[in-house]
Design an enzyme around this catalytic site. Structure first.
Site, PDB file in Angstrom:
ATOM      1  CG  ASP A 315      -2.031   1.086   1.099  1.00 30.34           C
ATOM      2  OD1 ASP A 315      -2.058   1.819   0.110  1.00 30.34           O
ATOM      3  OD2 ASP A 315      -2.425   1.094   2.189  1.00 30.34           O
ATOM      4  CE  LYS A 317      -3.206   4.929   0.854  1.00 29.42           C
ATOM      5  NZ  LYS A 317      -2.775   3.988   1.934  1.00 29.42           N
ATOM      6  CG  ASP A 320       7.186  12.668  -6.860  1.00 36.52           C
ATOM      7  OD1 ASP A 320       7.276  13.398  -7.522  1.00 36.52           O
ATOM      8  OD2 ASP A 320       7.801  12.576  -5.530  1.00 36.52           O
ATOM      9  NE  ARG A 456      -6.658   0.897  13.320  1.00 36.09           N
ATOM     10  CZ  ARG A 456      -6.838   2.138  13.286  1.00 36.09           C
ATOM     11  NH1 ARG A 456      -6.497   2.733  14.296  1.00 36.09           N
ATOM     12  NH2 ARG A 456      -7.016   2.713  12.127  1.00 36.09           N
TER      13      ARG A 456
HETATM   14  N1  5IU Z   1      -6.557   2.828   4.112  1.00 38.48           N
HETATM   15  C1  5IU Z   1      -7.654   3.448   4.960  1.00 38.48           C
HETATM   16  N2  5IU Z   1      -8.482   4.225   4.268  1.00 38.48           N
HETATM   17  C2  5IU Z   1      -8.224   4.640   2.870  1.00 38.48           C
HETATM   18  C3  5IU Z   1      -7.054   4.033   2.333  1.00 38.48           C
HETATM   19  C4  5IU Z   1      -6.277   3.109   2.825  1.00 38.48           C
HETATM   20  O1  5IU Z   1      -7.780   2.977   5.920  1.00 38.48           O
HETATM   21  O2  5IU Z   1      -8.991   5.430   2.450  1.00 38.48           O
HETATM   22  I1  5IU Z   1      -6.799   4.406   0.262  1.00 38.48           I
HETATM   23  C5  5IU Z   1      -5.640   1.686   4.915  1.00 38.48           C
HETATM   24  C6  5IU Z   1      -4.914   2.198   5.987  1.00 38.48           C
HETATM   25  C7  5IU Z   1      -4.638   0.987   6.792  1.00 38.48           C
HETATM   26  C8  5IU Z   1      -6.239   0.108   6.485  1.00 38.48           C
HETATM   27  O3  5IU Z   1      -3.690   0.330   6.344  1.00 38.48           O
HETATM   28  O4  5IU Z   1      -6.274   0.573   5.189  1.00 38.48           O
HETATM   29  C9  5IU Z   1      -7.149   0.342   7.129  1.00 38.48           C
HETATM   30  O5  5IU Z   1      -6.722  -0.203   8.869  1.00 38.48           O
HETATM   31  P1  5IU Z   1      -7.745  -0.037   9.866  1.00 38.48           P
HETATM   32  O6  5IU Z   1      -8.769  -1.216   9.405  1.00 38.48           O
HETATM   33  O7  5IU Z   1      -7.089  -0.752  11.214  1.00 38.48           O
HETATM   34  O8  5IU Z   1      -8.426   1.241  10.005  1.00 38.48           O
END
Ligand code: 5IU
EC number: 2.4.2.10
Length: 489
Positions: A315, A317, A320, A456
């Site tokens: 992930d 992201k 650039d 989480r």
């Molecule tokens: N994540 C988000 N929201 C988004 C994007 C990515 O939560 O809009 I794009 C990622 C961040 C984390 C996971 O790695 O998804 C969500 O984790 P939790 O379920 O612990 O909140």
């Protein structure tokens, strides 16, 4: 407090009770017979329902990050809705006259505004989108910018497409399909009604000039939407090879669960891959947060991915210029392109971010997910940004495996996967950190996720394997319900 989804269901049922939604045979403005009639003009006689609609519309606008300087109601039914939204949000309102005044000032638009003000149109029902387009023309001629329209009911007869062709993003609180689903579940309509309305929608797509885009009635199977087609059939439509592979893994493991492995040590990462691995289709990493990273970790991750049959997504992201992202992707200590089947990409730099990534991986089976909307409170993804991002995705079907977004209308193409984070069985948010959660059922059924991302909820559980099993079961059941609820009609 009732969830957005429950409040919406409640409003749909009440609209049916007061006959603002009717089923039978009705002659439409465009000259065809329709088995469903939606007329929200009578809602003014039910102030509580009117207020609930305006509240939901405002909540919905906030969810989609719609911001503007002016609201414009389209006469007549949407005027009171827009007025209540204006009163609640303190955003001023303008109003388009049905006809320009014959005397005095020849104003088309009533209300005070400045040239260049951003205006969101509020409409009750959209069929072909022609009334909205007339309003857009008048607002433009008075110097207002119109980028989006908020609609209570989308009749799904081409309005969304016709408006987006003119650069206006349509955001609908609910569709006819949603209304059918809610009323059927509530026992208010039977399967015959559902069948006839579905057939009618499929056979009567309308161009704004009133001509039909689909003169021959279509059957459900000819062109089912992304939301209704089973993953097996969608694998054949995926252009990116990783998307096709992922869809096959999802089917074989009966899993539309992606675990977000946000852990900071190599041993925890591998232990999670081993415990949650059997239940996920995709394992999402943030490799840069691992404090004891070594190339061995990648070998171990790849071994776990092979053993448990899941794909790896970093992930990262990327955001650039093309040249830089090609280096970030393939070089440095992480050498992401050498192991991650998929990566995430922000389209903010423009198309070059994708061409840059592609240039780093010739001959490899790799793909990306474009992040067009985020789950975090106050994120900056506007409807315009979403629409332009989707245009970029269309130019690179060979590399774009899917879209990260939060709403079901964003991804139409059945060959693309919708990945949606922000899923929890227990929490609604994570306090001041900004995350916003939905239930597994809502994320799949209402928000249109094909794959849900859970972090989480699994990694902080006392037994991550058991939590992963539970999320997998709930998410897969929601997917089956989504497909079968439409397949049967
Ligand atoms: N994540 C988000 N929201 C988004 C994007 C990515 O939560 O809009 I794009 C990622 C961040 C984390 C996971 O790695 O998804 C969500 O984790 P939790 O379920 O612990 O909140």
């Amino acid at each position: 407090m009732a969830s957005f989804e429950n409040k919406l269901k409640d409003v749909i049922i009440k609209l049916h009770e007061i006959e603002a939604l009717k089923f039978g045979m009705f002659k439409m403005k465009v000259g065809i017979e329709s088995p469903v009639y939606v007329d929200l003009r009578s809602v003014i006689s039910y102030p509580e329902i009117l207020e609930n609609i305006a509240d939901l519309m405002w909540e919905f606008a906030a969810l989609r990050n719609i911001e503007c300087d002016q609201l414009c109601g389209v006469p007549y039914a949407a005027l009171p809705i827009a007025a209540l939204m204006s009163s609640r949000s303190k955003i001023p309102m303008v109003m388009r006259r049905k006809e320009a005044k014959k005397y005095g000032t020849k104003k088309l638009i009533e209300g005070k505004f400045n040239p260049g003000d951003n205006c969101v149109i509020v409409e009750d029902v959209v069929t072909s989108g022609s009334s909205v387009l007339e309003t857009v023309v008048d607002l433009h001629s008075e110097g207002l910018n119109v980028t989006s329209v908020l609609v209570v009911v989308d009749r799904e007869q081409g309005g969304s497409h016709n408006l987006s062709e003119k650069g206006v993003a349509m955001n609908s609180l609910c569709t006819l399909s949603k209304i059918l689903q809610v009323l059927k579940e509530a026992g208010q309509i039977n399967q015959d009604v559902v069948d006839s309305v579905r057939k009618y929608i499929a056979a009567s797509q309308i161009h704004p000039d009133g001509t039909f885009l689909t003169p021959q009635p279509r059957t459900e199977n000819v062109n089912p939407s992304r939301l209704t087609l089973p993953f097996t059939a969608r694998a054949d439509q995926a252009v990116n090879p990783v998307a096709a592979k992922l869809l096959k893994v999802m089917v074989s493991k009966q899993s539309n669960l992606c675990v977000a492995a946000d852990v900071t040590s190599a041993s925890r990462l591998i232990s999670l891959a081993e415990s949650a691995g059997p239940y996920v289709c995709l394992f999402k990493t943030h490799i840069d947060i691992v404090e004891d990273f070594s190339p061995q970790l990648i070998q171990d991750l790849l071994a776990a991915a092979q053993k448990h049959n899941f794909l790896l997504m970093e992930d990262r992201k990327f955001a650039d210029i093309g040249h830089t992202v090609s280096l970030q992707y393939s070089q440095g200590i992480h050498k992401i392109s050498s192991w991650a089947d998929l990566v995430t990409v922000h389209p903010i730099p423009g198309e070059g971010v994708i061409t840059g990534l592609k240039s780093a991986v010739t001959n490899l089976h790799r793909g990306c997910f474009l992040v067009v909307e985020m789950s975090s409170a106050g994120n900056l993804a506007s409807p315009n940004y979403v629409a332009s991002s989707m245009e970029i995705s269309k130019k690179h079907p060979d590399f774009v495996a899917g879209i990260v977004c939060q709403t079901s209308g964003t991804v139409q193409n059945p060959g693309l996967l919708q990945l949606t984070p922000g899923v929890s069985l227990d929490c609604q948010n994570d306090g001041h950190l900004g995350q916003q959660y939905n239930s597994p059922e809502d994320i799949v059924m209402s928000r249109g996720a094909d794959i849900a991302v859970v972090g989480r909820g699994i990694i902080q559980a006392t037994d991550p394997a058991q939590a992963a099993q539970e999320y997998r079961a709930k998410l897969w059941a929601a997917y089956e319900k989504r497909v079968s609820s439409v397949k049967n009609v």
